[in-house]
Write a protein that holds these residues in place. Structure first.
Motif, mmCIF file in Angstrom:
data_model
loop_
_atom_site.group_PDB
_atom_site.id
_atom_site.type_symbol
_atom_site.label_atom_id
_atom_site.label_comp_id
_atom_site.label_asym_id
_atom_site.label_seq_id
_atom_site.Cartn_x
_atom_site.Cartn_y
_atom_site.Cartn_z
ATOM 1 N N LYS A 124 46.558 46.142 20.818
ATOM 2 C CA LYS A 124 45.250 46.446 21.390
ATOM 3 C C LYS A 124 45.165 45.974 22.830
ATOM 4 C CE LYS A 124 40.341 46.422 20.669
ATOM 5 N NZ LYS A 124 39.258 46.346 19.687
ATOM 6 N N VAL A 125 45.590 44.736 23.108
ATOM 7 C CA VAL A 125 45.532 44.210 24.472
ATOM 8 C C VAL A 125 46.349 45.074 25.419
ATOM 9 C CG1 VAL A 125 46.133 42.248 25.946
ATOM 10 C CG2 VAL A 125 45.051 41.849 23.734
ATOM 11 N N LEU A 126 47.485 45.581 24.942
ATOM 12 C CA LEU A 126 48.376 46.390 25.782
ATOM 13 C C LEU A 126 48.066 47.882 25.721
ATOM 14 C CD1 LEU A 126 51.773 44.584 25.069
ATOM 15 C CD2 LEU A 126 50.338 44.393 27.106
ATOM 16 N N GLY A 127 46.933 48.227 25.126
ATOM 17 C CA GLY A 127 46.543 49.633 25.102
ATOM 18 C C GLY A 127 47.536 50.514 24.388
ATOM 19 N N GLU A 128 48.033 50.026 23.239
ATOM 20 C CA GLU A 128 49.007 50.778 22.433
ATOM 21 C C GLU A 128 50.254 51.142 23.229
ATOM 22 O OE1 GLU A 128 48.638 51.133 19.198
ATOM 23 O OE2 GLU A 128 46.645 50.224 19.224
ATOM 24 N N GLY A 129 50.647 50.284 24.159
ATOM 25 C CA GLY A 129 51.863 50.519 24.930
ATOM 26 C C GLY A 129 51.640 51.047 26.326
ATOM 27 N N GLN A 130 50.390 51.297 26.693
ATOM 28 C CA GLN A 130 50.080 51.809 28.026
ATOM 29 C C GLN A 130 50.340 50.754 29.105
ATOM 30 O OE1 GLN A 130 48.757 54.936 28.690
ATOM 31 N NE2 GLN A 130 48.267 54.699 30.867
ATOM 32 N N ALA A 131 49.986 49.490 28.801
ATOM 33 C CA ALA A 131 50.106 48.420 29.796
ATOM 34 C C ALA A 131 51.218 47.444 29.482
ATOM 35 C CB ALA A 131 48.778 47.670 29.899
ATOM 36 N N GLY A 132 52.087 47.815 28.570
ATOM 37 C CA GLY A 132 53.205 46.955 28.215
ATOM 38 C C GLY A 132 54.005 47.587 27.095
ATOM 39 N N ALA A 133 55.299 47.288 27.039
ATOM 40 C CA ALA A 133 56.170 47.860 26.013
ATOM 41 C C ALA A 133 56.080 47.047 24.727
ATOM 42 C CB ALA A 133 57.611 47.906 26.513
ATOM 43 N N LEU A 134 56.390 47.691 23.600
ATOM 44 C CA LEU A 134 56.316 47.052 22.290
ATOM 45 C C LEU A 134 57.649 47.183 21.568
ATOM 46 C CD1 LEU A 134 52.874 48.596 21.287
ATOM 47 C CD2 LEU A 134 53.260 46.193 21.871
ATOM 48 N N PHE A 135 57.952 46.194 20.722
ATOM 49 C CA PHE A 135 59.145 46.273 19.873
ATOM 50 C C PHE A 135 58.761 45.890 18.449
ATOM 51 C CE2 PHE A 135 59.019 41.836 21.081
ATOM 52 C CZ PHE A 135 59.445 41.159 19.946
ATOM 53 N N VAL A 136 59.623 46.190 17.511
ATOM 54 C CA VAL A 136 59.347 45.922 16.096
ATOM 55 C C VAL A 136 59.277 44.413 15.859
ATOM 56 C CG1 VAL A 136 60.135 46.226 13.727
ATOM 57 C CG2 VAL A 136 60.474 48.062 15.405
ATOM 58 N N THR A 137 58.166 43.960 15.315
ATOM 59 C CA THR A 137 57.939 42.541 15.118
ATOM 60 C C THR A 137 59.061 41.883 14.303
ATOM 61 O OG1 THR A 137 55.555 42.906 15.160
ATOM 62 C CG2 THR A 137 56.319 40.835 14.204
ATOM 63 N N GLY A 138 59.597 40.795 14.838
ATOM 64 C CA GLY A 138 60.614 40.030 14.136
ATOM 65 C C GLY A 138 62.002 40.621 14.183
ATOM 66 N N ASP A 139 62.192 41.736 14.864
ATOM 67 C CA ASP A 139 63.478 42.448 14.904
ATOM 68 C C ASP A 139 64.167 42.175 16.235
ATOM 69 O OD1 ASP A 139 65.566 44.329 15.033
ATOM 70 O OD2 ASP A 139 64.439 45.803 13.865
ATOM 71 N N ALA A 140 65.155 41.288 16.211
ATOM 72 C CA ALA A 140 65.857 40.907 17.441
ATOM 73 C C ALA A 140 66.592 42.082 18.063
ATOM 74 C CB ALA A 140 66.830 39.770 17.154
ATOM 75 N N ALA A 141 67.147 42.969 17.238
ATOM 76 C CA ALA A 141 67.865 44.131 17.765
ATOM 77 C C ALA A 141 66.909 45.060 18.504
ATOM 78 C CB ALA A 141 68.562 44.878 16.628
ATOM 79 N N SER A 142 65.702 45.265 17.950
ATOM 80 C CA SER A 142 64.705 46.093 18.609
ATOM 81 C C SER A 142 64.281 45.454 19.930
ATOM 82 C CB SER A 142 63.492 46.279 17.695
ATOM 83 O OG SER A 142 62.456 46.970 18.351
ATOM 84 N N LEU A 143 64.089 44.137 19.926
ATOM 85 C CA LEU A 143 63.724 43.440 21.152
ATOM 86 C C LEU A 143 64.805 43.614 22.210
ATOM 87 C CD1 LEU A 143 62.340 39.767 21.317
ATOM 88 C CD2 LEU A 143 63.669 40.816 23.135
ATOM 89 N N ALA A 144 66.060 43.451 21.813
ATOM 90 C CA ALA A 144 67.175 43.571 22.754
ATOM 91 C C ALA A 144 67.238 44.968 23.360
ATOM 92 C CB ALA A 144 68.492 43.226 22.054
ATOM 93 N N ARG A 145 67.034 45.990 22.527
ATOM 94 C CA ARG A 145 67.082 47.377 23.029
ATOM 95 C C ARG A 145 65.973 47.634 24.040
ATOM 96 N NH1 ARG A 145 68.041 48.522 17.552
ATOM 97 N NH2 ARG A 145 65.851 49.124 17.261
#
Length: 401
Positions: A297-318
Motif C-alpha cells: 500500500k505504501v508503495l502504491g502496489e509497486g508504483q513507487a518501489g519494487a516488490l519481491f516475494v516475502t521471505g524468498d531470498a532468490a526473489s529478492l536477489a533477482r
C-alpha cells in the motif's frame, strides 16, 4: 501524549510519537510526552520519564515496557501537573504506561493503534482487563488498514485512518556516508538486526547469491544489534563488502539512505505501515520491499518501489539485480517515491490528528482529570510486569534494560 515503549531504543512507535510531538510544538501547541526511559537517558525537553523499561516478548518483537507502582505514580503525577486538554495514548492495549494512563485519567482521551497481527492469545486473555481502560477512549486512530483491522477484530469498535508521518525535509537532502555510494552497487538495510521479522537473514542470503557474480555489490546495514552476529552469517570471502553501522543518529540515518542505490525492506510480517519505507522514499532512494500488504500500500502496489516475494531470498536477489542493472528504472522509482511520500509528511498528518483532538474536546466538559482513587487504577492493576503480563508475553529474564 503517552508512548508505551522506551525512549532509549529507536522504534516505529517512538519515532511516531517524537515526530508528532515536534510537529505539534512547531504549530504552537503545548505538548508533553510520558514514556519509559532510563534515569540517565538524555531526553528532549518535552519528555518525562515514566521509569525504566523491562523487555517483554510482544508481537514477534521484544518490547521494552514500564508497568508497576513506580510508573503508575509517575503517570498520576504527570496527569495532575499537566492539566491537559486532551490525553493522547499510543498503543493503549500494550501493558505499559499508556494502559496505566487510561486507567488513571478521565476526560477527552484519544488513542492511536499501530500494531498489526493475525491472532494474539495474550490479547484475548487480557481483553476483560483492557476493556476497563479502553472504554474511556473517546477518539480512536489507526495508522493503517492493517492496524484498523486488528483493532476491530481483537478489541471491537472502529477508528479513523490517519497514517504514520515522516518529516520529509529531514531526509530529502544529505551527503552520502564516507566510503559509500551510491555507485551502482550498494544495497541498504535499516532495522533491528537481531529481530527475525525485520528480514535481515533473507537479505543476507540474497546477498550471498548476488555477490559472487557481482564484484561491485556491497551491503550497508544500520540498526540495533550485534555486528559480529551479522557478519558470522556472511561467507568470509564477502565480509569486507558488508558495512555494519549499528545504531545511528537521525543525521547518520539520512546519510545512509543517500548512500545506497537500492534500499531493501525485507520484513516478513507484523508491519502495519513501514516507516523506514517512507523515510527512504523521502530521501529519493529506489526501494525494494517484501510484498506484505502494508508495504504494497505504501508503495502504491509497486508504483513507487519494487516488490519481491516475502521471505524468498532468490526473489529478492533477482529483483535487486534487475534494479542494479537499470539506473533509469531506479531513477523513475525514486521520482515516484518523492511524489508519493508527500501525503505522509507531518505537515499534513499532524493537522488530521488535531482535527480528532478538536472533535473529542468539542463535546467534553473540562479537560483531562485524574480519575478518583478506587475507580480507575486499583492496587491489583499495579503488580509488577512479570505478574501482570498475560501468559505468552512474559518478561525475558526479568532484567531491566
Amino acid at each position: 501524549m503517552v508512548c508505551p515503549y522506551t525512549w532509549d531504543v529507536p522504534g516505529g512507535v517512538m519515532a511516531h510519537v517524537r515526530d508528532l510531538a515536534e510537529a505539534l510544538i512547531a504549530d504552537g501547541h503545548h505538548v508533553s510526552v510520558l514514556a519509559p526511559a532510563s534515569d540517565d537517558a538524555p531526553l528532549p525537553f518535552y519528555v518525562t520519564s515514566a521509569g525504566r523499561a523491562i523487555p517483554v516478548p510482544y508481537n514477534g518483537s521484544v518490547a521494552r515496557l514500564a508497568f508497576g507502582f513506580l510508573s503508575a505514580n509517575r503517570v498520576r503525577k504527570w496527569l495532575r501537573e499537566g492539566r491537559f486538554d486532551v490525553l493522547h495514548v499510543h498503543e493503549p492495549a500494550v501493558p505499559s504506561v499508556g494502559l496505566l494512563a487510561c486507567w488513571a485519567a478521565r476526560g477527552p482521551i484519544v488513542a492511536t493503534f499501530h500494531a498489526s497481527f493475525q491472532r494474539s492469545r495474550a490479547m484475548s486473555v487480557s481483553a476483560p482487563v483492557l476493556h476497563t481502560a479502553l472504554e474511556k477512549i473517546t477518539g480512536r486512530i489507526a495508522v493503517s488498514d492493517a492496524a484498523r483491522k486488528t483493532l476491530v477484530e481483537h478489541l471491537g469498535g472502529d477508528a479513523v485512518l490517519i497514517p504514520n508521518g515522516v518529516t520529509v525535509s529531514r531526509y530529502a537532502e544529505a551527503e552520502p556516508l564516507d566510503g559509500w555510494g551510491p555507485d551502482g552497487g550498494v544495497i541498504g538495510f535499516l532495522g533491528r538486526m537481531d529481530e527475525p521479522r525485520k528480514g535481515l537473514p533473507v537479505l543476507l542470503e540474497a546477498f550471498t547469491k548476488l555477490a559472487p557474480e557481482r564484484p561491485g555489490v556491497r551491503l550497508l546495514i544500520a540498526g540495533p544489534g550485534d555486528a559480529s552476529d551479522v557478519l558470522a552469517k556472511v561467507p568470509p570471502s564477502l565480509r569486507d563488502r558488508v558495512g555494519v553501522l549499528g545504531m545511528v543518529s537521525e543525521q547518520e540515518k539520512a546519510r545512509a539512505y543517500h548512500s545506497v542505490d537500492v534500499f531493501c525492506a525485507p520484513n516478513t510480517h507484523g508491519e502495519s505501515f513501514g516507516i523506514v519505507l517512507a523515510e527512504a522514499m523521502a530521501a529519493g532512494a529506489a526501494v525494494l520491499a517484501s510484498d506484505i500488504p502494508a508495504f504494497r500500500k505504501v508503495l502504491g502496489e509497486g508504483q513507487a518501489g519494487a516488490l519481491f516475494v516475502t521471505g524468498d531470498a532468490a526473489s529478492l536477489a533477482r529483483e535487486a539485480a534487475t534494479l542494479l542493472d537499470d539506473p533509469a528504472c531506479r531513477a523513475r522509482l525514486a521520482a515516484e517515491a518523492r511524489l508519493a511520500v508527500r501525503k505522509y509528511d507531518w505537515s499534513t498528518v499532524a493537522r488530521d490528528v488535531v482535527r480528532v483532538y478538536e472533535t473529542v474536546t468539542a463535546t467534553a466538559v473540562g479537560g483531562v482529570e485524574e480519575e478518583q482513587q478506587g475507580r480507575g487504577l486499583g492496587s491489583d492493576d499495579l503488580a509488577e510486569p512479570a505478574a501482570r503480563v498475560p501468559e505468552g508475553a512474559r518478561t525475558r529474564g526479568g532484567d531491566p534494560l
